[in-house]
Design a protein around this motif. Sequence first.
Motif, mmCIF file in Angstrom:
data_model
loop_
_atom_site.group_PDB
_atom_site.id
_atom_site.type_symbol
_atom_site.label_atom_id
_atom_site.label_comp_id
_atom_site.label_asym_id
_atom_site.label_seq_id
_atom_site.Cartn_x
_atom_site.Cartn_y
_atom_site.Cartn_z
ATOM 1 N N ASN A 4 0.871 -1.175 0.000
ATOM 2 C CA ASN A 4 0.000 0.000 0.000
ATOM 3 C C ASN A 4 0.911 1.229 0.000
ATOM 4 O O ASN A 4 1.117 1.892 1.012
ATOM 5 N N LEU A 5 1.480 1.506 -1.156
ATOM 6 C CA LEU A 5 2.611 2.430 -1.247
ATOM 7 C C LEU A 5 2.205 3.892 -1.148
ATOM 8 O O LEU A 5 3.047 4.766 -0.947
ATOM 9 N N GLY A 6 0.920 4.163 -1.269
ATOM 10 C CA GLY A 6 0.462 5.532 -1.067
ATOM 11 C C GLY A 6 0.779 6.034 0.324
ATOM 12 O O GLY A 6 0.975 7.239 0.531
ATOM 13 N N ARG A 7 0.872 5.112 1.290
ATOM 14 C CA ARG A 7 1.205 5.508 2.655
ATOM 15 C C ARG A 7 2.635 6.048 2.735
ATOM 16 O O ARG A 7 2.910 6.975 3.498
ATOM 17 N N ILE A 8 3.542 5.456 1.968
ATOM 18 C CA ILE A 8 4.921 5.947 1.947
ATOM 19 C C ILE A 8 4.975 7.322 1.298
ATOM 20 O O ILE A 8 5.622 8.251 1.809
ATOM 21 N N LEU A 9 4.287 7.492 0.179
ATOM 22 C CA LEU A 9 4.285 8.801 -0.485
ATOM 23 C C LEU A 9 3.689 9.866 0.428
ATOM 24 O O LEU A 9 4.189 10.996 0.483
ATOM 25 N N ALA A 10 2.618 9.527 1.136
ATOM 26 C CA ALA A 10 2.014 10.493 2.045
ATOM 27 C C ALA A 10 2.996 10.919 3.124
ATOM 28 O O ALA A 10 3.079 12.106 3.476
ATOM 29 N N ALA A 11 3.764 9.961 3.655
ATOM 30 C CA ALA A 11 4.743 10.291 4.690
ATOM 31 C C ALA A 11 5.834 11.208 4.149
ATOM 32 O O ALA A 11 6.260 12.147 4.824
ATOM 33 N N VAL A 12 6.297 10.941 2.933
ATOM 34 C CA VAL A 12 7.281 11.832 2.314
ATOM 35 C C VAL A 12 6.705 13.240 2.213
ATOM 36 O O VAL A 12 7.377 14.237 2.507
ATOM 37 N N GLY A 13 5.436 13.324 1.824
ATOM 38 C CA GLY A 13 4.811 14.624 1.618
ATOM 39 C C GLY A 13 4.602 15.421 2.874
ATOM 40 O O GLY A 13 4.650 16.664 2.833
ATOM 41 N N TYR A 14 4.360 14.760 4.021
ATOM 42 C CA TYR A 14 4.137 15.521 5.260
ATOM 43 C C TYR A 14 5.377 15.596 6.136
ATOM 44 O O TYR A 14 5.306 16.053 7.281
ATOM 45 N N ALA A 15 6.522 15.179 5.628
ATOM 46 C CA ALA A 15 7.741 15.126 6.443
ATOM 47 C C ALA A 15 8.239 16.494 6.873
ATOM 48 O O ALA A 15 9.030 16.594 7.808
ATOM 49 N N GLY A 16 7.809 17.544 6.201
ATOM 50 C CA GLY A 16 8.216 18.889 6.604
ATOM 51 C C GLY A 16 9.235 19.548 5.701
ATOM 52 O O GLY A 16 9.845 20.552 6.072
ATOM 53 N N VAL A 17 9.447 18.994 4.502
ATOM 54 C CA VAL A 17 10.313 19.646 3.507
ATOM 55 C C VAL A 17 9.410 20.569 2.695
ATOM 56 O O VAL A 17 8.760 20.152 1.731
ATOM 57 N N ALA A 18 9.376 21.830 3.096
ATOM 58 C CA ALA A 18 8.339 22.746 2.628
ATOM 59 C C ALA A 18 8.358 22.968 1.112
ATOM 60 O O ALA A 18 7.304 23.090 0.479
ATOM 61 N N ASP A 19 9.538 23.033 0.516
ATOM 62 C CA ASP A 19 9.625 23.354 -0.914
ATOM 63 C C ASP A 19 9.890 22.111 -1.755
ATOM 64 O O ASP A 19 10.424 22.211 -2.860
ATOM 65 N N LEU A 20 9.506 20.937 -1.267
ATOM 66 C CA LEU A 20 9.742 19.701 -1.991
ATOM 67 C C LEU A 20 8.930 19.653 -3.277
ATOM 68 O O LEU A 20 7.713 19.854 -3.268
ATOM 69 N N ASP A 21 9.586 19.382 -4.388
ATOM 70 C CA ASP A 21 8.926 19.178 -5.674
ATOM 71 C C ASP A 21 8.642 17.685 -5.808
ATOM 72 O O ASP A 21 9.536 16.894 -6.108
ATOM 73 N N VAL A 22 7.400 17.282 -5.586
ATOM 74 C CA VAL A 22 7.083 15.853 -5.562
ATOM 75 C C VAL A 22 7.262 15.215 -6.931
ATOM 76 O O VAL A 22 7.458 13.983 -7.022
ATOM 77 N N ASP A 23 7.236 15.999 -7.983
ATOM 78 C CA ASP A 23 7.451 15.417 -9.311
ATOM 79 C C ASP A 23 8.889 14.933 -9.497
ATOM 80 O O ASP A 23 9.161 14.127 -10.388
ATOM 81 N N GLY A 24 9.782 15.425 -8.657
ATOM 82 C CA GLY A 24 11.180 15.013 -8.751
ATOM 83 C C GLY A 24 11.554 13.871 -7.821
ATOM 84 O O GLY A 24 12.703 13.430 -7.807
ATOM 85 N N VAL A 25 10.597 13.358 -7.059
ATOM 86 C CA VAL A 25 10.857 12.300 -6.084
ATOM 87 C C VAL A 25 10.702 10.923 -6.728
ATOM 88 O O VAL A 25 9.762 10.680 -7.493
ATOM 89 N N LYS A 26 11.621 10.031 -6.387
ATOM 90 C CA LYS A 26 11.519 8.639 -6.810
ATOM 91 C C LYS A 26 11.561 7.749 -5.568
ATOM 92 O O LYS A 26 12.276 8.044 -4.601
ATOM 93 N N VAL A 27 10.813 6.635 -5.605
ATOM 94 C CA VAL A 27 10.755 5.707 -4.482
ATOM 95 C C VAL A 27 10.924 4.286 -5.006
ATOM 96 O O VAL A 27 10.291 3.911 -6.007
ATOM 97 N N TRP A 28 11.774 3.527 -4.307
ATOM 98 C CA TRP A 28 11.988 2.115 -4.628
ATOM 99 C C TRP A 28 11.686 1.248 -3.407
ATOM 100 O O TRP A 28 11.919 1.669 -2.267
ATOM 101 N N LEU A 29 11.215 0.042 -3.638
ATOM 102 C CA LEU A 29 11.259 -1.040 -2.660
ATOM 103 C C LEU A 29 12.353 -1.977 -3.126
ATOM 104 O O LEU A 29 12.210 -2.628 -4.175
ATOM 105 N N ASP A 30 13.456 -2.024 -2.381
ATOM 106 C CA ASP A 30 14.651 -2.727 -2.856
ATOM 107 C C ASP A 30 14.980 -2.238 -4.268
ATOM 108 O O ASP A 30 15.238 -1.062 -4.456
ATOM 109 N N ASP A 31 14.943 -3.127 -5.262
ATOM 110 C CA ASP A 31 15.293 -2.729 -6.629
ATOM 111 C C ASP A 31 14.077 -2.408 -7.482
ATOM 112 O O ASP A 31 14.196 -2.177 -8.691
#
Length: 408
Positions: free
Chosen positions: A321-348
């Motif tokens: 349920n990977l939306g939970r990981i993305l949500a955590a990245v989004g609320y982590a407190g990096v105010a000017d984070l460009d989410v379009d530039g974020v990549k997430v992996w599970l292992d490889d």
Amino acid sequence: MPVNYATPAADQLFPVAGVRLGVAEAEIRKKNRRDLTVVALDAGCTVAGVFTQNRFCAAPVQLCRKHLGKGKEMRALVINTGIANAGTGEPGRQTAQATCDAVAAALGVAADQVLPFSTGVILEPLPVDRIRAGLPAAVADLKADNWHAAAHAIMTTDTIAKAASRKLAVHGKEITISGISKGAGMIKPNMATMLGFLATDAGIAQPLLDRLVKEAADASFNCITVDGDTSTNDSYVMIASGQSGVSFTSESDAGWAEVKAAIIAVSVELAQAIVRDGEGATKFITVAVQGGKDIDECRKVGYAIGHSPLVKTAFFASDPNLGRILAAVGYAGVADLDVDGVKVWLDDVLVAENGGRATAYKEEDGARVMAQAEITVRVDLGRGAVAANVYTCDFSYDYVKINADYRS
């Protein structure tokens, strides 16, 4: 059972010249268990420590800071389990002092040369009379090869003792590093309800050791989280006896880089063992955040993922349920984070990019990784060149059971 961890055998925990450990059954909270540890230090040892950031810090933490702040040579440590001596006010400070007085009398040192440590139930008075009664047996048990017994004697809700050792050659001489830690719940950076003790027979000047214990904690115990609760008692202490014949006074000294790296490696092993034994844990998870502008934002993202109950329960269920990981990245407190530039992996397995689900991602690939006992969540923030790791575990039914039953 801990995730891929077993206590080293007693003969794999190497004695450190100048440091002796003794344990005893003092019945501090329960009968028939080792719950009192004394560590005797030869003259000439340097000692440094870092402690909890919780404002409700326990009486022994207060006294440790006071004693270390005097700049005197430390000669002993005393550790009890069962009762934390936290939330005990002035009576708690008096019992912590009385414990130091008793150890000092038993070893023939000054009371302010003793560092006290407690772990266990908060808001309960420390039965100092039981500690006094148990001290003769602990002192009689003092020996250099007692790390294995001490690792067991400092446990509370731990299911397994945690310890590590290293040897390395520097300038043609052998340097030994040994350490123990305890902790399984109430674990969050800064630091956690953990106790950690590491000793080396290298000589390390006090200013250098003061810096090293902070650096080592930041690379290890300040990178772990089980449940997001910062405890009242956490302490990490380093001891350098100097009896190997190799001494260091500066970062530029030949051989220091190798010794420093080995000490940090032992610290990381001890810290990871706590997460692997997290209360009810079935999985060990590394959250590797890269591409940050600074270490602070990398750790914010790592902690947000590692603390999230929704993320942790998804890992327990092996549910991608990977939306939970993305949500955590989004609320982590990096105010000017460009989410379009974020990549997430599970292992490889690339699971997210360009602000959403990766085009090539398949649910069965995510499920395959989530079913593993060890998992790496890798997040690239796409903002810089800084990276940081956070180590965590899943949340299982047993976490609730263990904490519901803890005082019974």
